[in-house]
Every structure is written in C-alpha cells, then in structure tokens.
Scaffold this motif. Structure first.
Motif, PDB file in Angstrom:
ATOM      1  N   GLU A  73       0.859  -1.186   0.000  1.00  0.00           N
ATOM      2  CA  GLU A  73       0.000   0.000   0.000  1.00  0.00           C
ATOM      3  C   GLU A  73       0.890   1.229   0.000  1.00  0.00           C
ATOM      4  O   GLU A  73       2.040   1.171   0.436  1.00  0.00           O
ATOM      5  CB  GLU A  73      -0.955   0.014   1.189  1.00  0.00           C
ATOM      6  N   GLN A  91      -4.355   0.465  -1.651  1.00  0.00           N
ATOM      7  CA  GLN A  91      -3.823  -0.867  -1.384  1.00  0.00           C
ATOM      8  C   GLN A  91      -3.711  -1.665  -2.680  1.00  0.00           C
ATOM      9  O   GLN A  91      -4.465  -1.434  -3.631  1.00  0.00           O
ATOM     10  CB  GLN A  91      -4.733  -1.604  -0.402  1.00  0.00           C
ATOM     11  N   LEU A  95      -8.421  -1.643  -2.799  1.00  0.00           N
ATOM     12  CA  LEU A  95      -9.122  -0.896  -1.768  1.00  0.00           C
ATOM     13  C   LEU A  95      -8.412   0.441  -1.534  1.00  0.00           C
ATOM     14  O   LEU A  95      -7.188   0.514  -1.591  1.00  0.00           O
ATOM     15  CB  LEU A  95      -9.129  -1.725  -0.484  1.00  0.00           C
ATOM     16  N   GLU A  97      -8.370   4.013   1.110  1.00  0.00           N
ATOM     17  CA  GLU A  97      -8.785   4.533   2.414  1.00  0.00           C
ATOM     18  C   GLU A  97      -8.527   6.026   2.488  1.00  0.00           C
ATOM     19  O   GLU A  97      -7.486   6.500   2.040  1.00  0.00           O
ATOM     20  CB  GLU A  97      -7.974   3.902   3.546  1.00  0.00           C
ATOM     21  N   GLN A  99      -8.384   8.444   5.731  1.00  0.00           N
ATOM     22  CA  GLN A  99      -8.430   8.383   7.188  1.00  0.00           C
ATOM     23  C   GLN A  99      -8.122   9.747   7.769  1.00  0.00           C
ATOM     24  O   GLN A  99      -7.378  10.531   7.172  1.00  0.00           O
ATOM     25  CB  GLN A  99      -7.415   7.362   7.716  1.00  0.00           C
ATOM     26  N   SER A 114     -10.980   5.517   9.724  1.00  0.00           N
ATOM     27  CA  SER A 114     -11.409   5.679   8.337  1.00  0.00           C
ATOM     28  C   SER A 114     -12.601   6.628   8.240  1.00  0.00           C
ATOM     29  O   SER A 114     -13.538   6.568   9.020  1.00  0.00           O
ATOM     30  CB  SER A 114     -11.750   4.328   7.713  1.00  0.00           C
ATOM     31  N   VAL A 117     -13.859   4.087   3.081  1.00  0.00           N
ATOM     32  CA  VAL A 117     -13.193   2.887   2.575  1.00  0.00           C
ATOM     33  C   VAL A 117     -13.837   2.642   1.221  1.00  0.00           C
ATOM     34  O   VAL A 117     -15.028   2.329   1.133  1.00  0.00           O
ATOM     35  CB  VAL A 117     -13.376   1.670   3.516  1.00  0.00           C
ATOM     36  N   GLU A 125     -14.913  -0.428   7.838  1.00  0.00           N
ATOM     37  CA  GLU A 125     -14.193   0.512   8.695  1.00  0.00           C
ATOM     38  C   GLU A 125     -12.800  -0.027   8.989  1.00  0.00           C
ATOM     39  O   GLU A 125     -12.618  -1.233   9.129  1.00  0.00           O
ATOM     40  CB  GLU A 125     -14.969   0.682  10.003  1.00  0.00           C
ATOM     41  N   ILE A 126     -11.828   0.889   9.094  1.00  0.00           N
ATOM     42  CA  ILE A 126     -10.452   0.527   9.430  1.00  0.00           C
ATOM     43  C   ILE A 126      -9.900   1.585  10.376  1.00  0.00           C
ATOM     44  O   ILE A 126     -10.083   2.785  10.146  1.00  0.00           O
ATOM     45  CB  ILE A 126      -9.553   0.451   8.170  1.00  0.00           C
ATOM     46  N   MET A 143     -10.288  -3.748  11.938  1.00  0.00           N
ATOM     47  CA  MET A 143     -11.128  -3.720  10.748  1.00  0.00           C
ATOM     48  C   MET A 143     -12.527  -4.217  11.094  1.00  0.00           C
ATOM     49  O   MET A 143     -12.683  -5.087  11.949  1.00  0.00           O
ATOM     50  CB  MET A 143     -10.482  -4.615   9.674  1.00  0.00           C
TER      51      MET A 143
END
Length: 161
Positions: A73, A91, A95, A97, A99, A114, A117, A125-126, A143
């Motif tokens: 990532e 990533q 994916l 993100e 944040q 996050s 996402v 959610e992360i 996660m």
C-alpha cells in the motif's frame, strides 16, 4: 535514515512526525474471524517530499516462510498544526482509504480512523494506531466488515534501518 542535512529541510508541518521518517523493517501477525492467522515481514518507508507539508508512505509485506510478496500500500500523510492528520492510502487489493486522526508528538502516537473505505465490497471501517516505543514502531490495525464488528486484524513491530 535521515542525514542531519536532510533533517534541516523537513517541512515545519512534518516536524512533529519527523520521528517516523526513514525506513522501518520488522515482523507482524494477522488474524481475523474469517481467515487463518498468519505471520509476515514488513518494510515501511516514510519520507518528506521536497520540503512539502506531506509525508509519502509505502508499505510492503511478505510471507516469512517463503519471502513471497503479500500486500502493498502507498499514500500520503498530511499532518496539521492542530495535531490532526489526514491520510490517503491505496492498497494493492484495489481498496482505498481516507483516514483522519490525531498525532501526539510528545507521546509519539498517531491514531487514525477511516472516513471512507472505497472499492471494498466487505470492509466497512479501518482504524490504525502507530506508536513509537523504546525506538520501535509498533502498530495495530483494526477492521470491521459487513459480517464482523471492529476488531484486531494486524499488529507489528518494526525497527528503523
């Protein structure tokens, strides 16, 4: 590792997070209710771009047993003078993100949550928490998916090269 000359050219907005700058390498472990637990090696790089108020970030992981590449990532961290930080990551899985969070220069802790996402069919959610402890960079990633609540997914400890 930053030379003393390079450290002088760190953008003022980046200085509170300058302890992150450089290359870090170590090991981690992953788990989640829907997958088998695993261990991995990782290298993370943080660099200040041309004295701009942003940190470039990249991470790559590999299987400890074989050296086979696993995950990668990259993105950008934008620290703000008020102690907040904005992060965008892409990533290798497709994916993305966005944040937002906080950074505390004295405690050397960054906490991210996050806001978005994207391109994820299951991940909702992360969160990420980075902490410098005794010269080692430790992190925990939690996660949540459509089937699971927010829970630990990854943790690692890395040493600066």
């Amino acid at each position: 590792m930053l030379s003393s000359t390079a450290a002088l050219h760190v953008h003022p907005a980046v200085k509170p997070l300058s302890y992150l700058l450089g290359t870090w390498r170590g090991q981690g472990e992953g788990c989640f209710p829907t997958i088998a637990s695993f261990k991995y090696g990782e290298e993370i790089q943080f660099s200040n771009l041309d004295n701009k108020p942003v940190i470039a970030y990249s991470s790559k992981t590999w299987k400890l047993s074989s050296g086979e590449p696993m995950h990668a990532e990259s993105g950008y961290w934008r620290p703000k003078p008020d102690g907040t930080v904005e992060v965008v990551l892409a990533q290798s899985t497709g994916l993305v993100e966005v944040q937002k969070g906080t950074h505390n220069a004295e405690e050397k802790v960054v906490k991210l949550q996050s806001e978005l996402v994207g391109n994820a069919s299951k991940v909702r959610e992360i969160t990420r928490v980075f902490n410098l402890v005794n010269g080692e960079l430790a992190y925990v990633v939690e996660m949540a998916t459509n089937q699971t609540s927010l829970q630990k997914h990854l943790k690692a400890s890395l040493k600066k090269l």
